[in-house]
Design an enzyme around this catalytic site. Sequence first.
Site, PDB file in Angstrom:
ATOM      1  N   HIS A 103      -0.854   7.815   1.472  1.00  0.00           N
ATOM      2  CA  HIS A 103      -0.427   7.091  -0.107  1.00  0.00           C
ATOM      3  C   HIS A 103      -0.190   8.727  -0.888  1.00  0.00           C
ATOM      4  O   HIS A 103      -0.373   8.946  -1.244  1.00  0.00           O
ATOM      5  CB  HIS A 103      -1.404   6.070  -0.241  1.00  0.00           C
ATOM      6  CG  HIS A 103      -1.402   5.140   0.911  1.00  0.00           C
ATOM      7  ND1 HIS A 103      -0.105   4.552   1.003  1.00  0.00           N
ATOM      8  CD2 HIS A 103      -2.007   4.707   1.427  1.00  0.00           C
ATOM      9  CE1 HIS A 103      -0.727   3.393   2.407  1.00  0.00           C
ATOM     10  NE2 HIS A 103      -1.716   3.600   2.410  1.00  0.00           N
ATOM     11  N   CYS A 140       4.326   8.744  -0.986  1.00  0.00           N
ATOM     12  CA  CYS A 140       4.616   7.557  -2.646  1.00  0.00           C
ATOM     13  C   CYS A 140       4.901   8.546  -3.963  1.00  0.00           C
ATOM     14  O   CYS A 140       4.032   8.998  -4.044  1.00  0.00           O
ATOM     15  CB  CYS A 140       4.658   5.960  -2.435  1.00  0.00           C
ATOM     16  SG  CYS A 140       4.942   4.862  -1.555  1.00  0.00           S
TER      17      CYS A 140
END
Length: 452
Positions: free
Chosen positions: A277, A320
Amino acid sequence: MATPIAGSRPALPLNGQMAADRGRRVLGVCGMHPAHQEALKKNRVLLAKQLLLSELLEHLLEQDIITFEMREHIQAKVGSFSQNVELLSLLPKRGPHAFDAFCVALRETKQGHLEDLLLSTLSGFQHVLSPLSCDHNLSLSFPVCESCPPHKQLRLSADTVEHSLDNRDGPPCLQVKPCTPEFYRTHHQLAYKLQSRPRGLALVLSNVHFTGEKDLDFRSGGDVDHSNLVTLFKLLGYNVHVLLDQTAQEMQEKLQNFAQLPAHQVTDSCIVALLSHGVEGGVYGVDGKVLQLQEVFRLFDNANCPSLQNKPKMFFIQACRGDETDRGVDQQDGKGHSLSPECEEGDAGRQELLKMRLPTRSDMICGYACLRGTAAMRNTKRGSWYIEALTQIFSERACDMHVADMLVKVNGLIKEREGYAPGTEFHRCKEMSEYCSTLCRHLYLFPGHPPT
């Protein structure tokens, strides 16, 4: 990131009805029941394609179904398919509780659709009691973003996903085309020297299971990315180091240790892939804390890693860089657009001095899965859009194309891809990858050449 969560179901009883039923069947204490073995056998190919092992192995280790040595033996296999086959061959030999524990582990790692498959197969055997009822939706394959907050969680019905463009079993086995002797002769003089055996060291760091206050979800499909990159880099001639589920502090320390390995002195390049992430400018450790990417690049710059001075260093970031989902825009009729981001490079044409000084940071190229502020998409079975495109292009074109041009090809594949999840914000969602470079020469990987 938010991944779909199947509805809850009662835990499979290890000491209740199923255990009592095993006793009535007079099963030997060392073997798995023949019906359980048959269920695994009948679904072997599908399980080998779809199993996500990283967290699953930890559950089986905790239940004493496998040992530490067995886990290491499984993880030593090249590619997720081979690792899955090894586990499936091992399970029938691990005692009467192995099947039930395997089913529980599937449910706990959000692979309940595979548990349902096994229980459905069992229900077809007349000599086996009916399995527990199923009261949750199938966990099928669809796109999810890498770091969406919890309120963006997807819940898709089976018929919504049935015709999904993302609903495939998994990536094919990778094969890297070798470059020809003629191509090597005509291109190597103007390119970075890449002749060492191995070509260099590669590090693949994959965070899948997260704890901490950030409520970051399990990265379903992350195992596919990890396995594909390990396979790709090995086929390209790199000595691959693997790190799984690291805190931010562990990431920092182990990246620093990797950057200081003596082997960099005698190899010609280096690769670092970070899968996690992320936020703009950083990637999450499994503890929810952020490691800044500038700190990662600093560890490998000319000041801190002299062993890699003047050698190409490749970075690939699957994470991301924000929470915004790229909704895309409609293309104007009759017009094609070439909007792939361009590489920003400094001028490397200075006069060579007697005592050459280097900029602090040079000879690096970094590929990002998405643009600043936006989310990266990941398929729960096939892995992330970016890593799938990267492995496809590099395996096909490393034989005759330099890395920067291959990353342009990757951009082209990502530009054309579109999410399919009707009724959610991810329907027709888009992603755009990019890269930045301080390379000063063409970087050809010359797979298979010069010959060993």
